[in-house]
Scaffold this motif. Structure first.
Motif, PDB file in Angstrom:
ATOM      1  N   ARG A 213       3.738  41.602   6.766  1.00 45.63           N
ATOM      2  CA  ARG A 213       4.781  41.289   7.732  1.00 45.63           C
ATOM      3  C   ARG A 213       5.405  39.936   7.412  1.00 45.63           C
ATOM      4  O   ARG A 213       4.876  39.162   6.636  1.00 45.63           O
ATOM      5  N   ALA A 214       6.535  39.720   8.033  1.00 42.78           N
ATOM      6  CA  ALA A 214       7.267  38.491   7.760  1.00 42.78           C
ATOM      7  C   ALA A 214       6.472  37.288   8.264  1.00 42.78           C
ATOM      8  O   ALA A 214       5.617  37.415   9.135  1.00 42.78           O
TER       9      ALA A 214
ATOM     10  N   PHE B 254      14.080  39.131  17.348  1.00 48.09           N
ATOM     11  CA  PHE B 254      13.696  40.040  18.424  1.00 48.09           C
ATOM     12  C   PHE B 254      12.283  40.477  18.173  1.00 48.09           C
ATOM     13  O   PHE B 254      12.040  41.351  17.364  1.00 48.09           O
TER      14      PHE B 254
ATOM     15  N   HIS C  34      14.394  29.101   4.353  1.00 47.30           N
ATOM     16  CA  HIS C  34      14.003  30.248   3.539  1.00 47.30           C
ATOM     17  C   HIS C  34      14.777  30.278   2.235  1.00 47.30           C
ATOM     18  O   HIS C  34      14.218  30.452   1.162  1.00 47.30           O
ATOM     19  N   ASN C  35      16.077  30.155   2.318  1.00 44.55           N
ATOM     20  CA  ASN C  35      16.916  30.256   1.121  1.00 44.55           C
ATOM     21  C   ASN C  35      18.279  29.639   1.411  1.00 44.55           C
ATOM     22  O   ASN C  35      19.161  30.287   1.967  1.00 44.55           O
TER      23      ASN C  35
ATOM     24  N   CYS D 289      16.945  36.171   2.420  1.00 41.79           N
ATOM     25  CA  CYS D 289      15.820  35.268   2.611  1.00 41.79           C
ATOM     26  C   CYS D 289      14.578  36.144   2.467  1.00 41.79           C
ATOM     27  O   CYS D 289      14.178  36.830   3.412  1.00 41.79           O
TER      28      CYS D 289
ATOM     29  N   ALA E 212      11.678  36.064   4.931  1.00 39.72           N
ATOM     30  CA  ALA E 212      11.981  36.307   6.333  1.00 39.72           C
ATOM     31  C   ALA E 212      11.988  37.806   6.627  1.00 39.72           C
ATOM     32  O   ALA E 212      11.973  38.637   5.720  1.00 39.72           O
ATOM     33  N   SER E 213      12.012  38.138   7.904  1.00 38.49           N
ATOM     34  CA  SER E 213      11.942  39.542   8.296  1.00 38.49           C
ATOM     35  C   SER E 213      13.275  40.249   8.061  1.00 38.49           C
ATOM     36  O   SER E 213      14.314  39.613   7.895  1.00 38.49           O
TER      37      SER E 213
ATOM     38  N   ALA F 177      14.884  41.939  10.261  1.00 40.34           N
ATOM     39  CA  ALA F 177      15.767  41.693  11.397  1.00 40.34           C
ATOM     40  C   ALA F 177      16.481  40.348  11.257  1.00 40.34           C
ATOM     41  O   ALA F 177      17.686  40.248  11.500  1.00 40.34           O
ATOM     42  N   ASP F 178      15.746  39.321  10.855  1.00 42.47           N
ATOM     43  CA  ASP F 178      16.375  38.007  10.709  1.00 42.47           C
ATOM     44  C   ASP F 178      17.445  38.032   9.627  1.00 42.47           C
ATOM     45  O   ASP F 178      18.483  37.385   9.758  1.00 42.47           O
TER      46      ASP F 178
ATOM     47  N   ALA G  98      20.590  39.833  10.903  1.00 35.81           N
ATOM     48  CA  ALA G  98      21.350  39.130  11.929  1.00 35.81           C
ATOM     49  C   ALA G  98      22.099  37.921  11.382  1.00 35.81           C
ATOM     50  O   ALA G  98      23.064  37.469  11.997  1.00 35.81           O
ATOM     51  N   LEU G  99      21.654  37.396  10.230  1.00 38.79           N
ATOM     52  CA  LEU G  99      22.061  36.047   9.818  1.00 38.79           C
ATOM     53  C   LEU G  99      23.578  35.805   9.841  1.00 38.79           C
ATOM     54  O   LEU G  99      24.046  34.845  10.465  1.00 38.79           O
TER      55      LEU G  99
ATOM     56  N   LEU H 144      25.266  35.981  13.403  1.00 44.35           N
ATOM     57  CA  LEU H 144      24.683  35.209  14.511  1.00 44.35           C
ATOM     58  C   LEU H 144      25.709  34.482  15.375  1.00 44.35           C
ATOM     59  O   LEU H 144      25.638  34.564  16.603  1.00 44.35           O
TER      60      LEU H 144
ATOM     61  N   GLY I  57      10.360  44.109  11.602  1.00 43.12           N
ATOM     62  CA  GLY I  57       9.445  42.971  11.502  1.00 43.12           C
ATOM     63  C   GLY I  57       8.894  42.748  10.116  1.00 43.12           C
ATOM     64  O   GLY I  57       8.180  41.782   9.878  1.00 43.12           O
TER      65      GLY I  57
ATOM     66  N   ALA J  72       8.660  41.779   6.142  1.00 41.95           N
ATOM     67  CA  ALA J  72       9.311  40.811   5.268  1.00 41.95           C
ATOM     68  C   ALA J  72      10.174  41.568   4.275  1.00 41.95           C
ATOM     69  O   ALA J  72       9.769  42.604   3.739  1.00 41.95           O
TER      70      ALA J  72
ATOM     71  N   LYS K  62      23.841  43.532   6.720  1.00 44.71           N
ATOM     72  CA  LYS K  62      24.102  42.193   7.242  1.00 44.71           C
ATOM     73  C   LYS K  62      25.598  41.964   7.365  1.00 44.71           C
ATOM     74  O   LYS K  62      26.083  41.422   8.364  1.00 44.71           O
TER      75      LYS K  62
END
Lengths: 327, 331, 501
Positions: free
Chosen positions: B3-4, B10, B203-204, C344, C347-348, C350-351, C354-355, C358, C393, C395, C411
């Motif tokens: 997982r991340a 969310f 992150h990047n 990224c 990162a997940s 979802a993140d 959304a980036l 946002l 969730g 990565a 995205k």
């Protein structure tokens, strides 16, 4: 890009640390004739000898892309051991052995944690710095230890008119230059610093390279600590404090990159270390307020870092792939 | 399934993840329960109050550092900012006639403003002049700790307004202030645009830039926040000591970085959070406190703390290796 | 020569390869094909000693072979030319060639420089590279680096050379030079293993083929028994509709001008670029590697500044607009470097999704993220790119290349772009995901988005685009309408003239 002005600028930026060095010497020289006297120049070399040696060790670690924050604590542990052993009759020879051994051991610990257990160098060496300084304070019971005159004699001794510390620093410089430039280990060290994963794929034993780099840094810190001890003649509880930052600054002033893979012992580390010492020495000669020393030194370091970054980005600009040749 | 490493925007319901913050919180709890019977006074209300008041300034500073670490940077100048703002604030308060609340207000304003400005300057040099963060904050550490000593000629500044001293001297005030700042930061990191941008930049940065994130301003804001947080920590500590201290916080760097690292922040950016750092601060101060009660000298505590940070880094490395995450070997 | 016997490799309990058994006769060239994630690289890393198998064994020249590291594999005569080059810009060519086996002064630890130069010179001559061995590596072009990497492999006089996607960053001419070298190696009696997505090259160069799918051998045999469609069906495990994507059906004339480019130049990169991109249009940019396509895209998106020229988005000038402003005004950019610039990775999902959008979901002065609103907007977008809902969730780095690219696209879909620039959107992803992305591009255009598509695959461009620009050394050398699409014509415009040699 081919205008003479641009070329001149790039040439100047390539020699930035040399130019900065010359500017500092010319500046202080014009303010005080005493600064440029042979005796004082030798004095600067003498004072910077410990920093030169520690900065050489630091350069090895910086070349791998790591950092060694523990060198000041290593110096202190070694000095505390030597100080504890001195009243029992241990002379400078035994002390230097103890300090080198302490440096090698702590360096080995750093290297093991970084290379084998893959902990981030910053965290490893920060923790070892804390452990080492705590251990040294425990040894000395936070009191200052005075050493026998023999130590000061070593610091002041001369061979063929050259002070022993300068000779030692010179020997370390030559040895490190040869190791980096002319041995497989040295060349592989550059490869590991440039791209550790690629080096591993290419068959380089990256763990061994990392380990040796940290051990060398520890040993250099031990030797630098000994020279510093021989010049001061006493171990205070602040011995070696902030030396890690001085060494990093010296190595970076000499052109080493914190990203790894770039940096040289000669003239790099030598230039950086003597530059820092020269600034301090010049301020002493000018009778400046001692509180100003760190302000001026940090300003000079900042300037050097700024110039280096400008140079790097300009070089990157000119190295950028050209798709077409403009008429 | 891996997982991340950060909570998504969310979260599909809260579920305990064996992340660094849980690990360290559990370790702290176990340590407390195990040590309490053997160390008389550890669990007394008086000592817990002491522990809390020692912990709060460190928490504020460490949270500031955490934001910088999330952005992928490092702030070595935090302790120097504490020292320089402490003496600058004290000088201003001594200079303002009346020594009343007005002077206190001016002092706090100058301290926070100065801390934020220095942090912003660090961020400016890093993003606009493209200098390495380590060297920028190292030189500003040297410069501002030197400046603090020069301004005072190594003398402490006494005679601060009572209103100011009450800020750091009163546990309730301190608690409310700290909780507000830290709580708002935690909320903002998770829920505000700026917080999500901060993680993305860590992150990047290149991907963030192309996705329309103003990378430079975000990084600058992180450093400015760290500077401001260090200044707030200085407000609390200066008030408690009732003196402007030119070497305030000089041995705090290990605690600050240690707490953030214990709490799961990474030097590669994008990881860490306020909760983890708070757990890290709690653990460090708990060890500190219990060893002091045992009568250990400060150098023993230094060694233990160093060992602790190493152990935590090793445990985190082990945990991540078990989870199959990649490891980097560079600073 | 080499024999795999029931080789198996697992990562964290998940089987990546095997059990796989096949053999390669001495002196033969074996083509290894399969989708990404089929296990090609894992298998070759086992052979090259970078990984150790969990079960099974290998035999090299009739003797058991179980290397514990790349160095041992090299000693056994196996050389591995990786997709990403293992070269160090801060060392010289010669040092790169002999990094792990420097010639020394007699029994001393010191490098024998004169010998090093001579030995390196010999190796460089073998690959036809006429450069001083002491040239710093960072002065070399990509194609030259590839040759140095091959020279490095030759240093151990290998019996078996593995090429992993060697042509993916080479120009056509450089690739031909490489193929000639490979032919030479075959004449010297060396065995070769050639891994590539360029199936035409594989069929042309190899004697035998092995097709991997999901870590297993899905097919093998002499190369002459295979055709490209058959290879694809074996790789994908199903019958392909066609090799190339079906052409976009003829559509209504395109709408208003979305992006107008007039006289854009940047010294050393592009010169006098002018075109108009209309709503609902798919405009392709063809050209050789290094023709300035990606560089042009970066200028359009505001990552590099043009020295001259004018850009207009929906009629309003873009001068001085930052990337952030361009995104807000409806521009989107899928870069060619998915992992480095698109995502990224830690990162997940979802993140990442959304980036870019946002700011559109930030409410109030504090710019608080409207999470329910964002969640609601994401659902249709995820459905459009066929990302499973439970991916949120995870990565991003745990996803396959195709799914990662879908995350990048999704995205940008979330920002409802008016103009989208796609730079090699299907490079290095599997056939299934590729088809889905093609459909997505069409759907975008049909919904009125202006699409600028950069691709190295001519089939992709000719099938999807309404119009095509050909870029050559930073200049537009041809603008072709759909009726004029013709491979020979495009290539003629894209290939640099002789004066440039």
């Amino acid at each position: 890009m081919n205008r003479p002005g641009a070329r001149l600028l790039r040439g100047a930026l390539n020699q930035a640390s040399l130019i900065l060095f010359a500017l500092v010497f010319a500046g202080f020289g014009s303010l005080s004739a005493k600064f440029l006297s042979p005796a004082n120049l030798l004095n600067i070399l003498l004072q910077s000898a410990p920093t030169v040696i520690v900065a050489v060790g630091m350069t090895f670690v910086l070349l791998t892309g790591g950092v060694d924050l523990s060198v000041g604590a290593v110096m202190f542990v070694g000095a505390a051991l030597a100080g504890k052993a001195a009243p029992g009759g241990a002379g400078p020879a035994a002390a230097v052995g103890l300090m080198l051994a302490a440096g090698a051991l702590l360096g080995l610990g750093n290297g093991f944690l970084v290379a084998r257990l893959k902990v981030i160098p910053f965290v490893v060496t920060l923790a070892v710095m804390s452990i080492g300084r705590g251990f040294g304070l425990w040894l000395t019971e936070t009191r200052a230890l005075n050493l026998s005159n023999e130590f000061l004699q070593v610091g002041a001794a001369r061979v063929l008119g050259v002070p022993v510390p300068v000779l030692l620093a010179g020997a370390v410089l030559v040895a490190a230059t040869v190791v980096l430039g002319a041995t497989p280990f040295g060349r592989q060290l550059y490869a590991v610093g440039q791209n550790a994963a690629a080096a591993r794929r290419a068959g380089v034993n990256t763990r061994r390279i990392l380990l040796i780099a940290y051990v060398l840094s520890g040993v250099c810190a031990g030797l630098g600590g000994f020279l510093s001890l021989a010049q001061l003649g006493a171990v205070s509880s602040k011995f070696g404090e902030n030396y890690e930052f001085k060494a990093i600054a010296a190595a970076v002033l000499g052109g080493a990159s914190l990203q790894g893979g770039r940096g040289r012992i000669f003239p790099g580390a030598l230039l950086g270390a003597t530059l820092i010492q020269a600034v301090e020495n010049g301020l002493v000669i000018l009778n400046a307020d001692p509180y100003l020393y760190p302000l001026v030194t940090s300003a000079v370091i900042f300037l050097a870092v700024l110039v280096d970054a400008t140079r790097t980005s300009l070089l990157a600009e000119s190295h950028r792939r050209q798709i077409r040749v403009e008429p | 399934m891996r997982r991340a490493t950060t909570m998504p925007v969310f979260a599909p319901g809260w579920r305990p993840r064996w992340g660094s913050e849980c690990l360290i919180l559990a370790a702290g709890g176990v340590y407390f329960l195990a040590a309490a019977p053997f160390i008389p006074g550890l669990a007394s209300w008086e000592n817990l109050g002491n522990l809390l008041s020692n912990l709060l300034p460190l928490l504020v500073i460490a949270v500031g550092q955490t934001l910088v670490l999330i952005a992928g940077g490092i702030d070595l100048s935090a302790t120097a900012i504490m020292a320089v703002t402490s003496v600058a604030g004290a000088m201003v308060m001594r200079g303002v006639p009346g020594h009343g609340p007005v002077a206190a207000l001016a002092g706090v304003g100058v301290m926070l403003g100065m801390g934020t400005a220095v942090g912003w300057g660090n961020g400016f040099a890093i993003t606009r002049l493209r200098l390495p963060a380590f060297m920028v904050t190292l030189t500003s550490m040297m410069f501002f700790s030197g400046l603090a000593l020069w301004l005072t000629q190594s003398q402490k500044i006494n005679g601060l307004p009572a209103a100011f001293n009450a800020l750091g001297g009163n546990l309730a005030v301190e608690l409310i202030l700290t909780t507000a700042v830290v709580g708002l930061t935690a909320w903002g990191l998770g829920r505000l645009l700026a917080g999500r941008w901060l993680y993305a930049v860590g992150h990047n940065p290149r991907a963030a830039l192309i996705s329309g994130v103003p990378v430079g301003p975000v990084v600058m804001a992180a450093y400015a926040f760290s500077g401001g947080a260090a200044a707030l920590g200085a407000v609390l500590l200066t008030g408690r000591g009732e003196t402007g201290d030119p070497v305030l916080g000089r041995y705090l760097m290990l605690d600050v970085i240690g707490a953030a690292v214990l709490g799961g922040a990474s030097f590669f950016g994008g990881r860490g959070g306020v909760g983890g750092t708070a757990a890290g601060v709690l653990f460090i101060k708990l060890v500190d406190n219990s060893l002091s009660l045992q009568g250990c000298s400060h150098f023993t505590i230094m060694m233990v703390k160093g060992g602790l940070i190493l152990a935590a880094a090793l445990a985190d490395g082990g945990r991540r290796r078990l989870a199959g995450e990649d490891q980097g070997g560079r600073a | 020569m080499i024999e795999f016997q029931g080789i198996e490799k697992r990562f964290a309990g998940v089987r990546a390869v095997g059990p796989v058994s096949f053999d390669l006769p001495p002196g033969a060239t074996l083509g290894l094909v399969g989708e990404n994630g089929a296990g090609k690289s894992t298998l070759m890393n086992l052979l090259g000693g970078n990984l150790q198998p969990d079960a099974g064994s290998m035999r090299l020249a009739e003797r058991p072979y179980a290397p514990h590291g790349p160095a041992e594999a090299m000693r056994c005569g196996i050389a591995f030319i990786h997709q990403e080059l293992n070269l160090f810009g801060n060392l010289t060519i010669a040092e790169n060639l002999f990094l792990t086996r420097f010639p020394r002064w007699w029994r001393s630890p010191f490098i024998y420089r004169t010998g090093l130069r001579a030995e390196a010179g010999k190796l460089l001559a073998q690959v036809g590279l006429e450069l001083d061995p002491h040239t710093p590596m960072d002065r070399l072009a990509v194609g030259e680096c590839q040759l140095v990497e091959i020279a490095k492999a030759l240093a151990g006089d290998p019996r078996l050379i593995i090429f992993d996607e060697p042509t993916s960053s080479l120009s056509t001419r450089e690739a031909e030079r490489l193929f000639a070298l490979m032919a030479g190696f075959r004449r010297q009696g060396r065995s070769l293993i050639y891994i590539s997505h360029a199936l035409g090259d594989v069929l042309r160069l190899c004697d035998d083929l092995v097709i991997l799918r999901d870590g297993l051998v899905a097919g093998r045999g002499p190369a002459r028994d295979f055709t490209i469609p058959r290879l694809i069906s074996l790789m994908a495990g199903r019958v392909p509709e066609a090799t190339a994507p079906a052409p976009t059906p003829p559509r209504e004339p395109a709408g208003a001008v979305a992006l107008a480019v007039r006289g854009v130049s940047r010294p050393g990169v592009v010169r006098d670029i002018s075109f108009e991109l209309r709503r609902g249009e798919i405009l392709g940019i063809a050209g050789m590697m290094g023709a300035g396509r990606s560089e042009l895209a970066r200028i359009l998106f505001g990552l590099d500044a043009p020295a001259a020229g004018e850009l207009r988005l929906h009629g309003r000038p873009l001068q001085g607009a930052t990337v952030r402003e361009r995104v807000r005004r409806g521009m989107a950019f899928v870069t060619e470097d998915r992992r480095g610039e698109g995502l990224c990775l830690e990162a997940s999902v979802a993140d990442n999704l959304a980036l870019a959008a946002l700011p559109a979901f930030a409410r109030g002065r504090a710019r608080r993220i409207d999470r329910p609103g964002l969640q609601a907007a994401l659902t249709p977008v995820k459905a459009a790119v066929r990302l499973t809902a439970d991916a949120d969730g995870r990565a991003v780095k745990t996803l396959s290349g195709g799914n990662q690219q879908k995350v990048v696209l999704a995205k940008w879909l979330l920002t409802k772009p008016g103009v989208i620039i796609l730079d090699e959107p299907t490079r290095g992803i599997d056939v299934g995901a590729k088809c889905e992305i093609h459909e997505l591009i069409r759907a975008l255009a049909a919904a009125g988005t202006a699409v600028l598509l950069i691709s190295s695959e001519l089939e992709e461009l000719t099938a999807l685009c309404d119009r095509l620009l050909v870029l050559n050394r930073g200049e537009i050398t041809a603008t072709l309408a759909r009726a004029e699409f013709d491979q020979a014509r495009i290539l003629a415009a894209a290939l640099p003239g002789e004066r440039s040699a």
